[in-house]
Scaffold this motif. Structure first.
Motif, short mmCIF file in Angstrom:
data_model
loop_
_atom_site.label_atom_id
_atom_site.label_comp_id
_atom_site.label_asym_id
_atom_site.label_seq_id
_atom_site.Cartn_x
_atom_site.Cartn_y
_atom_site.Cartn_z
N ALA A 267 0.82 -1.21 0.00
CA ALA A 267 0.00 0.00 0.00
C ALA A 267 0.85 1.26 0.00
CB ALA A 267 -0.92 -0.01 1.23
N SER A 268 1.97 1.20 0.71
CA SER A 268 2.87 2.37 0.74
C SER A 268 3.51 2.60 -0.62
CB SER A 268 3.96 2.17 1.79
OG SER A 268 3.38 2.02 3.08
N LEU A 269 3.89 1.53 -1.29
CA LEU A 269 4.50 1.66 -2.62
C LEU A 269 3.50 2.17 -3.66
CD1 LEU A 269 6.62 -1.62 -2.66
CD2 LEU A 269 7.51 0.72 -2.61
N LEU A 270 2.22 1.80 -3.50
CA LEU A 270 1.20 2.18 -4.47
C LEU A 270 0.48 3.47 -4.11
CD1 LEU A 270 -0.41 -1.31 -5.20
CD2 LEU A 270 1.37 -0.11 -6.50
N ASP A 271 0.83 4.08 -2.99
CA ASP A 271 0.16 5.31 -2.53
C ASP A 271 0.38 6.42 -3.55
OD1 ASP A 271 -1.00 7.39 -1.24
OD2 ASP A 271 0.26 7.29 0.56
N PRO A 272 -0.69 6.88 -4.19
CA PRO A 272 -0.51 7.93 -5.22
C PRO A 272 -0.12 9.27 -4.63
CG PRO A 272 -2.84 7.52 -4.84
CD PRO A 272 -2.10 6.49 -4.05
N ALA A 273 -0.31 9.44 -3.31
CA ALA A 273 -0.03 10.74 -2.70
C ALA A 273 1.45 10.93 -2.40
CB ALA A 273 -0.83 10.90 -1.41
N ARG A 274 2.23 9.86 -2.46
CA ARG A 274 3.65 10.00 -2.09
C ARG A 274 4.41 10.72 -3.21
NH1 ARG A 274 7.20 6.49 -4.40
NH2 ARG A 274 6.38 4.77 -5.63
N ARG A 275 5.19 11.72 -2.78
CA ARG A 275 6.01 12.46 -3.74
C ARG A 275 7.49 12.41 -3.39
NH1 ARG A 275 1.62 15.89 -2.71
NH2 ARG A 275 0.24 16.22 -4.50
N ASP A 276 7.80 11.78 -2.28
CA ASP A 276 9.18 11.78 -1.80
C ASP A 276 9.53 10.38 -1.31
OD1 ASP A 276 11.62 12.26 -0.42
OD2 ASP A 276 11.05 14.37 -0.28
N ALA A 277 10.79 10.02 -1.49
CA ALA A 277 11.23 8.68 -1.08
C ALA A 277 11.42 8.57 0.42
CB ALA A 277 12.53 8.32 -1.80
N VAL A 278 11.60 9.70 1.13
CA VAL A 278 11.86 9.62 2.57
C VAL A 278 10.64 9.10 3.34
CG1 VAL A 278 12.47 10.94 4.62
CG2 VAL A 278 13.64 11.39 2.47
N PRO A 279 9.44 9.66 3.15
CA PRO A 279 8.28 9.09 3.84
C PRO A 279 8.04 7.62 3.46
CG PRO A 279 7.74 11.26 2.99
CD PRO A 279 9.07 10.89 2.41
N LEU A 280 8.34 7.29 2.20
CA LEU A 280 8.19 5.90 1.79
C LEU A 280 9.15 5.00 2.56
CD1 LEU A 280 7.12 3.66 -0.03
CD2 LEU A 280 8.83 4.33 -1.73
N ALA A 281 10.39 5.47 2.75
CA ALA A 281 11.37 4.68 3.50
C ALA A 281 10.92 4.49 4.95
CB ALA A 281 12.73 5.37 3.46
N PHE A 282 10.36 5.55 5.54
CA PHE A 282 9.83 5.42 6.90
C PHE A 282 8.69 4.41 6.96
CE2 PHE A 282 11.65 9.76 7.89
CZ PHE A 282 12.43 9.32 8.95
N ALA A 283 7.82 4.44 5.98
CA ALA A 283 6.68 3.52 5.95
C ALA A 283 7.16 2.07 5.83
CB ALA A 283 5.75 3.87 4.80
N LEU A 284 8.14 1.86 4.96
CA LEU A 284 8.67 0.50 4.80
C LEU A 284 9.39 0.02 6.06
CD1 LEU A 284 10.02 0.68 1.13
CD2 LEU A 284 7.89 -0.35 1.95
N LEU A 285 10.04 0.94 6.78
CA LEU A 285 10.69 0.57 8.04
C LEU A 285 9.66 0.08 9.04
CD1 LEU A 285 13.09 0.44 9.98
CD2 LEU A 285 12.71 2.88 10.48
N GLY A 286 8.54 0.79 9.14
CA GLY A 286 7.48 0.34 10.05
C GLY A 286 6.92 -1.00 9.66
N ALA A 287 6.77 -1.25 8.35
CA ALA A 287 6.26 -2.54 7.89
C ALA A 287 7.23 -3.67 8.21
CB ALA A 287 5.99 -2.49 6.38
N VAL A 288 8.53 -3.41 8.04
CA VAL A 288 9.53 -4.44 8.32
C VAL A 288 9.56 -4.77 9.82
CG1 VAL A 288 12.01 -4.91 8.34
CG2 VAL A 288 10.95 -3.92 6.31
N ALA A 289 9.35 -3.78 10.68
CA ALA A 289 9.43 -3.99 12.13
C ALA A 289 8.19 -4.70 12.68
CB ALA A 289 9.61 -2.66 12.84
N LEU A 290 7.08 -4.61 11.97
CA LEU A 290 5.81 -5.13 12.50
C LEU A 290 5.83 -6.61 12.85
CD1 LEU A 290 2.84 -4.67 13.19
CD2 LEU A 290 2.29 -5.04 10.78
N PRO A 291 6.38 -7.52 12.02
CA PRO A 291 6.30 -8.95 12.36
C PRO A 291 6.97 -9.35 13.67
CG PRO A 291 6.85 -8.66 10.04
CD PRO A 291 6.96 -7.32 10.68
#
Length: 356
Positions: A24-48
């Motif tokens: 969902a973070s990768l497909l989010d049309p509102a994202r314009r910058d890689a930094v928020p995307l990196a933060f989102a992916l970090l949260g996803a990786v930590a979740l399990p």
């Protein structure tokens, strides 16, 4: 996914949720910058890792989402790991960690660039309320689980009481009768035993076995009644083993801090079973050493100088060793048993001080 679950202990649901957040973070049309995307992916990786490392997970997921907000991004999918992290920490009674995670998000929201101060204030209060709800839900679930566990303990205590009465009435009377009758037969035999020494030896063995069985039965009934011997009973166990003919030395290392009752009881039973095995199988002249080491985990080591017991080696070990392993596994610990390096036998148990 199966490999991660087996090796790291991750749940399938957490892995699927993390994958969904990442997509969902990768497909989010509102994202314009890689930094928020990196933060989102970090949260996803930590979740399990939330079940195994709840504190680290809540700090990573909330920190990642708060960082994304402070940077100026709004990856809505990234709020899911943060909310789950706060909920998990609250369920596991890590209240300070849950509150710290929520504050990280609020701090990030307060730094979120907005055209007006009022908009930033509304934005911050909204996220604060949302994460407070997650924290309260976790606290509620934790309280209900504790109530359910208390009811289950009460039910088990009632069942143990009933079982203790049944065992005492059915088995206790019979074993007592055997011991009394064999002792009476020895008394009536008197000097006539000289013509049949084997008979006296047999009756003596029956009497002694009956008395030993009664002592073991009383100990079991005490456990059924809720009496759980712990590490404070090791000295009494040492004396009992010495009386039975097995010299035992007990040493303690580290700070003698409080140990949960379940951990202390498991440690006592493991030592008791290991010493009983030594007494039965190690042969005459054997000695045993018990080492108890306190720390982040409770380590109990029992070694003897007797011979190796063949039936306890290998994969098809004796049921006593399997029982030790089962006790330790119930608390998240482990037991290893096998021939000692210098001869004899060694049992090593590692029990977490906080089994939860």
């Amino acid at each position: 996914m199966v490999l991660f679950r087996r090796v790291l202990g991750f749940a399938d649901g957490d892995l699927l949720l993390a994958g969904a957040v990442a997509v969902a973070s990768l497909l989010d049309p509102a994202r314009r910058d890689a930094v928020p995307l990196a933060f989102a992916l970090l949260g996803a990786v930590a979740l399990p890792g939330r079940e195994r490392w709840p504190v680290a997970t809540v700090l990573l997921t909330c920190g990642a989402f708060g960082g994304a907000l402070a940077y100026g991004g709004l990856p809505l999918a990234a709020c899911v790991p943060a909310l789950v992290g706060v909920y998990t920490a609250a369920v596991r009674r890590r209240r300070l960690s849950a509150a710290a995670g929520a504050l990280l998000v609020v701090a990030g929201a307060a730094l979120w660039p907005a055209p007006a101060t009022s908009a930033r204030l509304i934005f911050t209060v909204t996220w604060l309320a949302l994460f407070c709800v997650a924290l309260l839900i976790g606290e509620t679930v934790a309280a209900r689980r504790e109530e359910a566990a208390a009811r289950e303990r009460e039910r088990l205590a009632t069942e143990r009481e009933r079982l203790a009465r049944e065992v005492h009435d059915v088995v206790g009377h019979s074993v007592t009768g055997i011991a009394v009758q064999s002792a009476a037969a020895l008394h009536l035999l008197g000097d006539g035993a000289g013509r049949s020494p084997e008979l006296r030896e047999t009756l003596t063995a029956i009497r002694d076995a009956g008395r030993t069985a009664m002592r073991e039965l009383q100990a079991t009934l005490g456990w059924l009644h809720g009496e759980s011997p712990g590490l404070d009973r090791l000295d009494a166990l040492e004396a009992a083993m010495r009386d039975a003919g097995l010299p035992v030395t007990i040493t303690r290392e580290g700070p003698d801090g409080p140990v949960p009752a379940a951990v202390g009881h498991a440690a006592y039973r493991i030592v008791q079973e290991a010493l009983t095995n030594t007494l039965r199988h190690a042969g005459a002249g054997a000695t045993a050493e018990v080492s108890v080491r306190y720390g982040t985990e409770l380590t109990v080591e029992v070694t003897d100088e007797g011979g190796v017991r063949p039936r306890e080696e290998g994969a098809g070990g004796g049921c006593g060793i399997e029982g030790m392993r089962a006790r330790a596994a119930d608390l998240g610990g482990s037991v290893t048993a096998g021939p000692a390096a210098g001869g004899g036998f060694r049992v090593l148990a590692r029990l977490p001080v906080d089994p939860a």
